[in-house]
Scaffold this active site. Structure first.
Site, PDB file in Angstrom:
ATOM      1  N   VAL A   1     -13.249 -31.219 -37.679  1.00 43.13           N
ATOM      2  CA  VAL A   1     -14.637 -32.050 -37.230  1.00 43.13           C
ATOM      3  C   VAL A   1     -15.060 -31.126 -36.299  1.00 43.13           C
ATOM      4  CG1 VAL A   1     -15.595 -34.183 -36.215  1.00 43.13           C
ATOM      5  CG2 VAL A   1     -13.695 -34.379 -37.764  1.00 43.13           C
ATOM      6  N   PRO A   2     -16.024 -30.276 -36.284  1.00 43.96           N
ATOM      7  CA  PRO A   2     -16.098 -28.948 -35.539  1.00 43.96           C
ATOM      8  C   PRO A   2     -16.913 -29.239 -34.283  1.00 43.96           C
ATOM      9  CG  PRO A   2     -17.861 -28.943 -37.431  1.00 43.96           C
ATOM     10  CD  PRO A   2     -16.831 -30.348 -37.425  1.00 43.96           C
ATOM     11  N   CYS A   3     -16.374 -29.862 -33.320  1.00 41.10           N
ATOM     12  CA  CYS A   3     -17.246 -30.321 -31.989  1.00 41.10           C
ATOM     13  C   CYS A   3     -17.089 -28.871 -31.112  1.00 41.10           C
ATOM     14  CB  CYS A   3     -16.310 -31.350 -31.020  1.00 41.10           C
ATOM     15  SG  CYS A   3     -14.538 -31.135 -30.854  1.00 41.10           S
ATOM     16  N   HIS A   4     -16.236 -27.896 -31.691  1.00 36.47           N
ATOM     17  CA  HIS A   4     -16.594 -26.582 -30.946  1.00 36.47           C
ATOM     18  C   HIS A   4     -17.962 -25.984 -31.294  1.00 36.47           C
ATOM     19  CE1 HIS A   4     -14.914 -25.737 -34.896  1.00 36.47           C
ATOM     20  NE2 HIS A   4     -15.586 -24.472 -34.976  1.00 36.47           N
TER      21      HIS A   4
END
Length: 176
Positions: free
Chosen positions: A144-147
């Site tokens: 879950v690419p919060c980056h």
């Protein structure tokens, strides 16, 4: 005669493994990955408590097929052979947090958006601080690419693994 209802607790399996960014800790329910985080004992303990309480679960170390799939897909990602993940996830949080995290799943590999843009996508323009807070509570790093969410001024900020890990992931995805 009295009847007793037996309560079957959910079981969450956990594993620790190495990646190019260091040790990671993963947890999975029978529905999918519920946690993937950088190994920081105190931080993990707090997240495990959230999972135990929210899912009414017992947490035990155990290997399983889902972790083998996770490790393979992460290895492919780090070797630039994978841009999306095909592994079941179980998002655990408030309805607003889950809405924010689902929006993260729509950010394409190698692209970034600002917290304000993410807030607009979930139709809550004034909530970019709330979105940033929800992203900081994301328990499933990388998948879950919060980056991929950055400040409006283009600066890197707010990542559970630290700015250097966020920078590493964005450079990886942009072939830098």
């Amino acid at each position: 005669m009295r009847e007793y209802k037996t309560q079957t607790k959910e079981i969450i399996n956990t594993i620790t493994f190495s990646t190019p960014l260091g040790e990671m800790f993963a947890a999975a329910s029978k529905k999918g990955i519920v946690m993937l985080t950088f190994f920081t004992p105190f931080h993990i303990e707090a997240k495990i408590e959230v999972l135990k309480n929210t899912l009414d679960a017992d947490v035990i170390p155990a290997n399983g097929e889902i972790f083998e799939i996770l490790k393979i897909q992460l290895e492919e990602y780090f070797n630039k052979k994978r841009t999306t993940f095909e592994i079941p996830l179980q998002l655990v949080g408030s309805p607003f947090q889950i809405q924010c995290w689902k929006e993260l799943l729509n950010i394409p590999y190698g692209k970034t958006i600002s917290y304000k843009e993410q807030a607009l996508k979930i139709e809550n323009e004034k909530a970019h601080r709330a979105v940033a807070n929800a992203n900081s509570q994301n328990m499933i790093a990388i998948l879950v690419p919060c980056h991929r969410v950055i400040s409006s001024d283009g600066k890197l900020s707010g990542y559970n693994g630290g700015i250097e890990k966020k920078e590493f992931l964005l450079k990886l995805e942009n072939n830098d």
